[in-house]
Each structure stands twice: as structure tokens, then as C-alpha cells.
Scaffold this motif. Sequence first.
Motif, short mmCIF file in Angstrom:
data_model
loop_
_atom_site.label_atom_id
_atom_site.label_comp_id
_atom_site.label_asym_id
_atom_site.label_seq_id
_atom_site.Cartn_x
_atom_site.Cartn_y
_atom_site.Cartn_z
N ASN B 2 14.91 -22.13 -4.48
CA ASN B 2 15.89 -21.18 -3.98
C ASN B 2 16.16 -20.10 -5.02
N ASN B 3 15.61 -18.94 -4.78
CA ASN B 3 15.75 -17.84 -5.74
C ASN B 3 16.34 -16.62 -5.03
N PRO B 4 17.67 -16.47 -5.09
CA PRO B 4 18.31 -15.39 -4.35
C PRO B 4 17.89 -14.01 -4.84
N TRP B 5 17.49 -13.93 -6.09
CA TRP B 5 17.02 -12.66 -6.65
C TRP B 5 15.76 -12.21 -5.90
N VAL B 6 14.85 -13.17 -5.73
CA VAL B 6 13.63 -12.87 -4.99
C VAL B 6 13.96 -12.55 -3.53
N MET B 7 14.86 -13.34 -2.95
CA MET B 7 15.21 -13.11 -1.55
C MET B 7 15.75 -11.71 -1.34
N LYS B 8 16.59 -11.31 -2.28
CA LYS B 8 17.15 -9.96 -2.15
C LYS B 8 16.06 -8.90 -2.27
N MET B 9 15.25 -9.03 -3.31
CA MET B 9 14.24 -7.99 -3.54
C MET B 9 13.19 -7.95 -2.45
N GLU B 10 13.00 -9.11 -1.79
CA GLU B 10 12.01 -9.11 -0.71
C GLU B 10 12.50 -8.39 0.54
N GLN B 11 13.76 -7.97 0.53
CA GLN B 11 14.19 -7.07 1.59
C GLN B 11 13.55 -5.70 1.40
N PHE B 12 13.06 -5.48 0.17
CA PHE B 12 12.45 -4.18 -0.11
C PHE B 12 10.93 -4.24 -0.08
N THR B 13 10.40 -5.29 -0.68
CA THR B 13 8.94 -5.34 -0.80
C THR B 13 8.48 -6.79 -0.76
N ALA B 14 7.25 -7.00 -0.33
CA ALA B 14 6.69 -8.35 -0.33
C ALA B 14 6.10 -8.66 -1.69
N PHE B 15 6.34 -9.87 -2.14
CA PHE B 15 5.75 -10.30 -3.41
C PHE B 15 4.55 -11.22 -3.14
N THR B 16 3.63 -11.22 -4.08
CA THR B 16 2.56 -12.22 -4.02
C THR B 16 3.11 -13.55 -4.54
N LYS B 17 2.32 -14.60 -4.29
CA LYS B 17 2.71 -15.91 -4.79
C LYS B 17 2.89 -15.89 -6.31
N GLU B 18 2.01 -15.15 -6.98
CA GLU B 18 2.08 -15.09 -8.45
C GLU B 18 3.37 -14.41 -8.90
N GLU B 19 3.70 -13.32 -8.23
CA GLU B 19 4.91 -12.61 -8.62
C GLU B 19 6.14 -13.50 -8.40
N ARG B 20 6.14 -14.20 -7.30
CA ARG B 20 7.26 -15.08 -7.01
C ARG B 20 7.38 -16.17 -8.08
N THR B 21 6.24 -16.73 -8.43
CA THR B 21 6.23 -17.76 -9.47
C THR B 21 6.78 -17.21 -10.78
N ARG B 22 6.36 -16.00 -11.08
CA ARG B 22 6.81 -15.38 -12.32
C ARG B 22 8.32 -15.17 -12.31
N LEU B 23 8.84 -14.69 -11.21
CA LEU B 23 10.28 -14.45 -11.12
C LEU B 23 11.05 -15.77 -11.14
N ASP B 24 10.46 -16.79 -10.52
CA ASP B 24 11.09 -18.11 -10.57
C ASP B 24 11.19 -18.60 -12.01
N ALA B 25 10.11 -18.39 -12.76
CA ALA B 25 10.11 -18.83 -14.15
C ALA B 25 11.18 -18.10 -14.96
N ILE B 26 11.32 -16.81 -14.68
CA ILE B 26 12.29 -16.02 -15.43
C ILE B 26 13.72 -16.52 -15.21
N ILE B 27 14.05 -16.79 -13.96
CA ILE B 27 15.44 -17.20 -13.74
C ILE B 27 15.68 -18.67 -14.09
N THR B 28 14.62 -19.41 -14.29
CA THR B 28 14.80 -20.82 -14.64
C THR B 28 14.95 -21.02 -16.14
N SER B 29 14.35 -20.11 -16.91
CA SER B 29 14.20 -20.39 -18.33
C SER B 29 15.53 -20.48 -19.07
#
Lengths: 254, 254
Positions: B2-29
Amino acid sequence: MNNPWVMKMEQFTAFTKEERTRLDAIITSKQREFQAQEDVIADGAHSDYCHVLLTGLACRYKILPDGERQIMAFLVPGDLCDAEIFILKRMDHAVGTLTPSTTAMIHSSEMKTLLREASPISEALWWGTMTDLGVLRERILDLGRRDSSERLAHLLYEMLVRYRVSGATKTNSIDFPVTQTDLADATGMTPSHVNRVLQRFREDEMIELRSKTLTVTDPARLKSLGQFNPAYLHLDRTEANDLAVSSRVGDLIG
Amino acid sequence: MNNPWVMKMEQFTAFTKEERTRLDAIITSKQREFQAQEDVIADGAHSDYCHVLLTGLACRYKILPDGERQIMAFLVPGDLCDAEIFILKRMDHAVGTLTPSTTAMIHSSEMKTLLREASPISEALWWGTMTDLGVLRERILDLGRRDSSERLAHLLYEMLVRYRVSGATKTNSIDFPVTQTDLADATGMTPSHVNRVLQRFREDEMIELRSKTLTVTDPARLKSLGQFNPAYLHLDRTEANDLAVSSRVGDLIG
DNA sequence: CGTCGTGTTGAACAAGGTCAACGATTGTGG
DNA sequence: CCACAATCGTTGACCTTGTTCAACACGACG
């Protein structure tokens, strides 16, 4: 060369001669003239160019269903009119001139290039955007928590400071050809009430505002009445350097 | 995840699986917990980290010399608290929690890297900043030109839409544990008057607001009373895609 | 069971809005 | 250079919205 865009950004960071030359080239390459009361970009419109105001006075505004207008920001030379347009599909508000004006047009692709560099220019562009956010927040503070006198005082003082920053004046007088209706639309007041408050300001000998010129005769009192605190403008270099214009801005924000 | 940051930004643009993974890593660290009524970042402070709100509810605010508070924006999960801090020396306002909250901390250097790429992520970050500007402008419209009922209606409806976007609800109810004093500080009203307006809303069966939950029982009427037009949120993809959450947001902004 | 934060209510009051009229300026065409 | 129109500024009387301030109710929570 007189480049208000550079002058503004140099409140944040120093540019090299090369950077200045590059920015001069950008604003020279494609310009556009506007008459007074003309839209630089309309609400809902798209454009492949961003506009930088070079001369004149403009504002961001929205028209409500009932025809009322709210001015959300005044734009002075050096301000970006529509930084969002290179990324968003359409404007959510309009930008219009209040006086005859000139803009420089910068193609979206060039804006993107500038923003992606690891350079002082891209940082200065971010700084400009962050400063715009700060100005909007300060306006919210005005509208939400200050009474009509404080609001007007704050607005007038802010305009004086921003004119100084853009290099448009070095005195306490600015060319400010707005109607009382414009001021009312910016401060959420009625024109009648703007008139009454301005009269009180004149009686108290804080300002003169006639024939399109604003002269602040008692800056200290205007500043204190408006509770003006320059932090939100983020004029980081203003105290530190010794440019004539900046030290004069320093007088105002000290 | 559950990454609300990604959810919000995906209202603007679609991310690839890699990008999503990267953003997940950033907010988890590196995350941080806050209690209610605690500052994420104080007025005038500096930090080497930007904060993304992951859970809870926060607000941007300023305190005036006389002790009055103006809330300039509510922050919901997915919102950046202090995008400016990686470029500016100090905050010109504070960000504080209203409920217990969690944030992800992103180091300035990582933010700069993200922003300088020619990637969907950097564009989405710009989009988020531009959307923040739009929200502030809409608040100025509220304060300047709408009366108290319209203001409150607009604010409540906007919060519902933004909760939907962040994925925090899929119904017409949101967890909205704010006091009437908070609402007053956000809309430039007094608590008494907020109370009276809310009572009218309840009598008219537009909303229920009790025990920290807001239920909008008549979204259409609330939307029209607040003159809500979603253009300023720039939810570009909402109509186009078929995600459950988005089509539900589509119901609200259609 | 008391206390503190929050919500609710009422009555007096003030800031600013409304509306309509009138004056002053500015700009324009003859 | 003047006459006229249009826009903008000024004024006053009245009115509405929202504020002020104080009291009280309610519920959560120790």
C-alpha cells in the motif's frame, strides 16, 4: 541587457557570465506583445510555450459562475506566467495583463531541458516555483485571518518589495496602474471598501496612490500594519551581497 | 504494497513495475511516526529530508503574532509535506499532524536525483507541485469570493475526492477527525459559525459528521453548493482508465 | 466522578457589503 | 481644442454576514 528574469533569480543564486548570456538569449529569441486587459493564457487553454513577463503588470485570476473575479496573484517582470503548462494538459486559471506588457516565450522542450540540468538555473527555477507557493500561502493568511486594512497594507508592501527585486524601481514609488476594482478582486473586498481603506491610508500619510503611481511615504508603518514578514519570499542573497538594488531591497525587508 | 504516494501519482501517469518497486523502496527505507498535534517540520526549520505522508492527516499552517492560526492546506496520505526544503534554507510555515501519522523520509540528494531524470517519476513530482499550487489557488477563491456555506461545502467535498484519490476510502465516508476549530482555522471562520453552518448541512441531510467520521449523504448537492469543479486537481487519468478506485473518483468529479 | 476538550446556543455587536447616486479623469472623435 | 462618453473614484444610508463573548451540554477518559 535588462533581464528581469535573471534579476529575480539572482536573488536566489549567482549566475556565471555564460549562464546569464544563455538566459538572455532565451528571452530574446521569441517575444510577444500584449495590450492591457488581454489574456496571456486563457483558463482551460494549453500552449507549447511558457511565458515570462518582461515588462508590464499581469495577474492570475479566475471567473466564478456568477461573473465575479478573484485575482490570485499579481505578476511583475521576471515572473513565470504558466510554469505548469509544460506538464499539465490545461490551465486551471487564466493569466491576463493589466497594462500593456511584453513576454518572452520559452518552448516546453527548452523548459524541460533547463529543469533537468544539475545547474544553478534549474535550482533557480525550482526556487521560483517554491516562492510562488509561498506567496499564495501568504495570500491565504491575508484572506483568512487579517482584516481589510491589514490585507491591503500587506499587498501594497509586498508589491513594493517585488518591484524592487525585479529592478523596476529603486525608490519607494512604483508604477502600479491598477483600479480599485482590481485591488478589490485581489483582496476579496468590495471596491467601495477598498476606496474607504485607501482614503484612511492617505489621511494617515502612509501612501499616495494617484495617477497610476503608488508612493509609499511611510514604509515602516505600512509594513507593520500589514504584519509583513519577508520570509515567504525567500530572498536568500539579499542581505549578503552588495548590489545596489539588493541593499535597497534590504532596507525594506530588514 | 500500500503506497499512497504511488496511488496519488498514478492519477497523473502510469508507472512501470520497476518504477513502482523503486518508489516502494524509497518510502520503506526510512519512516517516522508522529503523534497527533506534532510538527512534522516547524516554521523556520531546515531538514535534509523531505517527508511524504503515508498514514494519518496533517496540515500546513502558520501562527500569527496574535496567536491565531491559519491552516493553509490539509495533507492526506500520498502528499509531500515539504518539497521546498531541499532547495530552500528554511520553511516559511509549519506542517503538523492532526492525528497520529506516519511519514516516509526522503533524503534531499535522492529528491534531486529523482527530479533531474527524464522519467515519469520526475514528471509526476512536478505534477504534484503544480497540483498543490492549484489547490492553494482554489482556497484563495474560497476565501475571497465564497460565503461560509460555499467554503465549507467546497472544503469537505475536496477532502472526499482527495481521500478517494489516495485510496483511503472507496465510499462516501472518510475518517476525518478534525475539530470544528480546525475547520474554522482552515476556512477563515470562527468555530461558532462553523458549528452553525454544519448544523444546517446536517438538517439539509447533505452530510453527517460525528465521532470523527464524515459521511457525505448527498454528494451532488454538496458539490453544487461548493461550486466544486475538479479541474484544479488535474486528475488527468481518472476518466480514462478502469481502475476501481479511479472510476469511483470519476463518479465524484464527473 | 470530576475534568478537559469539544460541541452548542443565544444576544449584542461590528466589519464590511449593497446599492444607488454623483464627481472626477481620461481618452476619443469631430 | 472641445464635447462627449466611458471608466473610475467617492460618498452615504442601510443591511447582512459573521464575530464576540459568555454560558452551558456532552462525552471521553483518567
